[in-house]
Design an enzyme around this catalytic site. Structure first.
Site, mmCIF file in Angstrom:
data_model
loop_
_atom_site.group_PDB
_atom_site.id
_atom_site.type_symbol
_atom_site.label_atom_id
_atom_site.label_comp_id
_atom_site.label_asym_id
_atom_site.label_seq_id
_atom_site.Cartn_x
_atom_site.Cartn_y
_atom_site.Cartn_z
ATOM 1 N N ASP A 263 0.865 -1.164 0.000
ATOM 2 C CA ASP A 263 0.000 0.000 0.000
ATOM 3 C C ASP A 263 0.912 1.227 0.000
ATOM 4 O O ASP A 263 2.081 1.166 0.371
ATOM 5 C CB ASP A 263 -0.924 0.002 1.216
ATOM 6 N N TRP A 264 0.366 2.351 -0.427
ATOM 7 C CA TRP A 264 1.182 3.547 -0.632
ATOM 8 C C TRP A 264 1.667 4.089 0.722
ATOM 9 O O TRP A 264 0.878 4.526 1.550
ATOM 10 C CB TRP A 264 0.367 4.580 -1.380
#
Length: 745
Positions: A263-264
């Site tokens: 995930d970012w």
């Protein structure tokens, strides 16, 4: 015939036009593994490092020297996100990046129809392919553990069996376009509060029986090409590079060959990212949500720090080769697959799919006195009340926010459908979130209203009193602490004073239908004061048209709840046991975390209400129709097998009403005696059928040993014990119409 990548063939494939110095075979007759190994053998150490981390907010660089193109990701699971600038979240201000906004994934799950999931995946995959995206960051399939989770609207409900059966066709539909899904958020991302420090404490049985089955189905049955790790921790280590989740289970036990994408901003150090099974790092400068600098990508944990660690002997190249191999495999399956179709954007077929899925997912919860559908022969004045009748919902909610081509509001949809057949009078009723902006995308609406809450309420009551029927459109929205990423709801109550408003309206006119627009359950203390209640979700572009077709009876509602509609938080195990939102703790490195015990174990959703004999407002699987269905007596036939027997349970179902309608017949299994505690019953089958008035159809389910197994933590294996079981067949988790016993030898 052997084909070489050249500038011409790259252009024909719809990829970046790059002159290759060293050609790479792109012969579709060659197995992908052979092509992957060929490419890997030609790559330098730095090139291998380059392809495992981002070069921009949403892309990875590929290998220009070898003609391997960039890989582009896009949010999200309900529509293709608009373009942003290379290094920033600022809008790129393209004029051709508006998408079809499809219904929320909760709405899709409420269809209880795998065919709708396939249609959804195929349609959104076509839009991602048209925009030349390699990876669609979705679907989200985390289990509803609490109704307060801000991202519930992005997920598919509380039951692992339902999620498993809905995610597989979605995955196959997307990937039929040569676009990879990125199934998220693996795993245990069941709340947004403290999401970066949340440390779920979950036993193996609960993990395997409740929180992993959907992911396993996506990996093994759907052959998903990529997974996304969550922000949360698991047993002291972050999920995006958790060796138990990634190496032991996903890549080990399940034999999965795809690529794990962070995930970012979910990566925090190089050592564990190297060893923990992460393959691609995105959004880590500085936290995935802030603006970075153009050279920030070299400083990613899997960039220069990793390269230097290999060069000085800290790390071997074994892990790097595995990561690069998985990224190459993802590339060959997507952007270097010359046979993938061209896709389509905003087509008439996508509009029709959006509307069809929305209509199939709307759930009619209550309909006393046959208030619905609206009888336009008798109804001459309709009061439409509530902000959600006019508020556009495709913008907002976090990374799933969209730049939709258009959005039909409920009020506009009703006006278009009803025309001059009845007068529609609108009253605002309340002011909730007057904004319509997220990350630079705006709806163009200004919903500010200077009137006081008392003035708005008085107008609504006056309009309601003078109408033949009242349609109240309320619920949640995509603002913070509603249905929104990075924040959970503060309570189950409807915000903005809606409960009091609904009671005042119902007192003025009990012929009131509440159309609740939300992605999760809300408290409904007024159920006995209104005639009709409908769960309407976020339905995308065609929201107003889909709802109008249901409300007027053009379409008979057939949706079923994919989660339990609790009467209060005390009916939810996570809250009843005082475990949400967790307790301060520290991880193995001494970092502060929020420990969150899952002490309710496998008793999530209807499993908890069954066990404790609780009566929710509406049960899991509930949803009524404008017609009625009668279930006959269930019968069971045994088929002897070499290893274990199989059983076929059959029940006749008859449409006893006057309208054609669809019913979802649900099969639950009860284990009457087990060596470990088991739920009272568990969903193990469902079929959605359409029947004409008076028509009867036999609905059959095949019960195999897989439907009878539980996970034995001592053996670390699924186990099936002989004994007596019951097949319970009904219309919801509490509306069991017939049952039959059988014995497993």
């Amino acid at each position: 015939m052997k084909a070489l990548i050249s500038a011409l063939t790259l252009f024909a494939a719809g990829t970046t036009c790059i002159q290759a110095e060293t050609p790479v075979y792109l012969d579709d007759s060659k197995p992908i593994e052979e092509r992957v190994e060929d490419a890997l053998s030609r790559m330098t150490l730095r090139e291998k490092i380059n392809i495992i981390h981002a070069q921009s907010k949403f892309s990875a660089p590929g290998v220009p020297r070898l003609g391997i193109p960039e890989m582009w990701c896009t949010d999200g699971p309900m529509g293709v996100r608009p373009e942003v600038l290379w290094d920033k979240w600022t809008q790129a201000k393209w004029t051709n990046d508006s998408c079809t906004a499809f219904p929320s994934l909760t709405a899709l799950a409420a269809t209880w129809d795998p065919d709708m999931a396939l249609l959804y995946g195929k349609s959104i995959g076509e839009e991602a392919r048209y925009r030349n995206k390699s990876v669609l960051l979705g679907p989200g399939i985390n289990i509803y553990r609490t109704p307060l989770n801000g991202r519930n609207f992005e997920y598919m409900g509380e039951d692992p069996y339902l999620v498993s059966k809905m995610v597989v066709p979605y995955v196959k539909g997307v990937q039929s376009n040569g676009v990879a899904v990125c199934v998220k958020h693996y795993a245990l991302n069941n709340n947004e509060i403290n999401r970066h420090t949340s440390n779920p404490i979950v036993d193996d049985r609960t993990l395997y029986e409740i929180y992993l089955p959907g992911f396993r189905a996506a990996a093994q049955e759907g052959n998903a090409w990529s997974f996304m790790g969550g922000y949360n921790l698991f047993r002291g280590e972050h999920a995006s590079y958790n060796p138990i989740l990634m190496n032991d289970i996903l890549k080990g036990e399940w034999g999965w060959d795809g690529a794990v994408i962070s995930d970012w901003g979910a990566v925090h150090d190089t050592r564990t990212a190297v060893s923990g099974g992460l393959d691609m790092e995105f959004g880590s400068w500085t936290n995935g949500l802030s603006n970075g600098h153009s050279n920030a990508y070299d400083n990613y944990f899997l960039a220069e720090p990793y390269l230097k660690g290999i060069q000085d002997g800290t790390y071997s190249t074994v892990e790097l080769d595995d990561k690069a191999r998985r990224v190459l495999r993802l590339t060959f399956r997507t952007v270097m697959n010359r046979n993938r179709p061209f896709g389509a954007m905003g087509s008439d077929e996508h509009v029709a799919a959006c509307r069809k899925i929305g209509e199939e997912g709307v759930v009619l919860l209550q309909n006393r006195n046959n208030l619905l559908p609206i009888n336009l022969d008798n109804v001459k004045k309709i009061a439409v009340i509530g902000e959600n009748a006019i508020k556009m919902m495709t913008v907002g909610g976090g990374s799933s926010s969209l730049k939709a081509r258009y959005e039909v509001t409920p009020l506009d949809g009703l006006k278009a459908r009803i025309g001059n057949k009845a007068q529609i009078v609108y009253a605002r009723g309340y002011v909730g979130d007057p904004t319509g902006e997220y990350n630079g995308v705006t709806t163009g609406q200004d919903l500010n209203d200077p009137r006081s809450p008392e003035e708005l309420r008085d107008e609504a009551v006056r309009v309601a009193r003078d109408a033949d029927i009242v349609l109240f459109f309320g619920g949640l929205n995509k603002a913070a602490h509603n249905d929104c990423e990075d924040s959970d709801r503060l309570s189950m109550e409807l915000p903005y004073g809606q409960n009091e408003l609904i009671e005042a309206i119902a007192a003025a006119n009990p012929r009131t239908a509440v159309i609740n627009i939300s992605g999760t359950g809300v408290a409904m203390p007024w159920t006995d004061k209104v005639d009709a209640i409908m769960q309407a979700w976020y339905l995308g572009n065609e929201t107003g048209n889909a709802l109008a077709s249901i409300l007027t009876g053009d379409v008979n509602p057939s949706g079923k709840l994919p989660y339990t509609y609790y009467a209060s938080l005390d009916q939810c195990g996570a809250h009843k046991m005082g475990e949400y939102p967790g307790h301060p703790g520290v991880d193995e490195l001494g970092n502060e975390v929020m420990d969150m015990p899952y002490n309710e174990g496998i008793f999530v959703g209807y499993r908890f209400t069954d066990k404790n004999k609780l009566r929710p407002t509406f049960p899991f699987g509930h949803g009524i129709s404008y017609t009625t269905f009668k279930y006959g007596k269930a019968t069971i036939d045994r088929s002897e097998g070499t290893e274990t027997d199989t059983f076929t349970v059959t029940v006749p179902v008859t449409n006893t009403g006057s309208r054609t309608g669809k019913e979802t017949v649900q099969l639950y299994i009860a284990d009457l005696k087990s060596s470990l505690p088991r739920p009272v019953k568990e969903l193990k089958g469902f079929k959605k059928i359409e029947l004409q008035p008076g028509q009867t159809a036999d609905v059959s389910f095949t019960i195999t040993a897989d439907a009878l197994k539980f996970f034995d933590p001592e053996l670390h294996a699924w186990k099936c014990e002989p004994g007596t079981f019951e097949a319970l067949i009904g219309s919801s988790a509490t509306d069991i119409r017939t049952k039959a016993s059988f014995k497993l030898r």
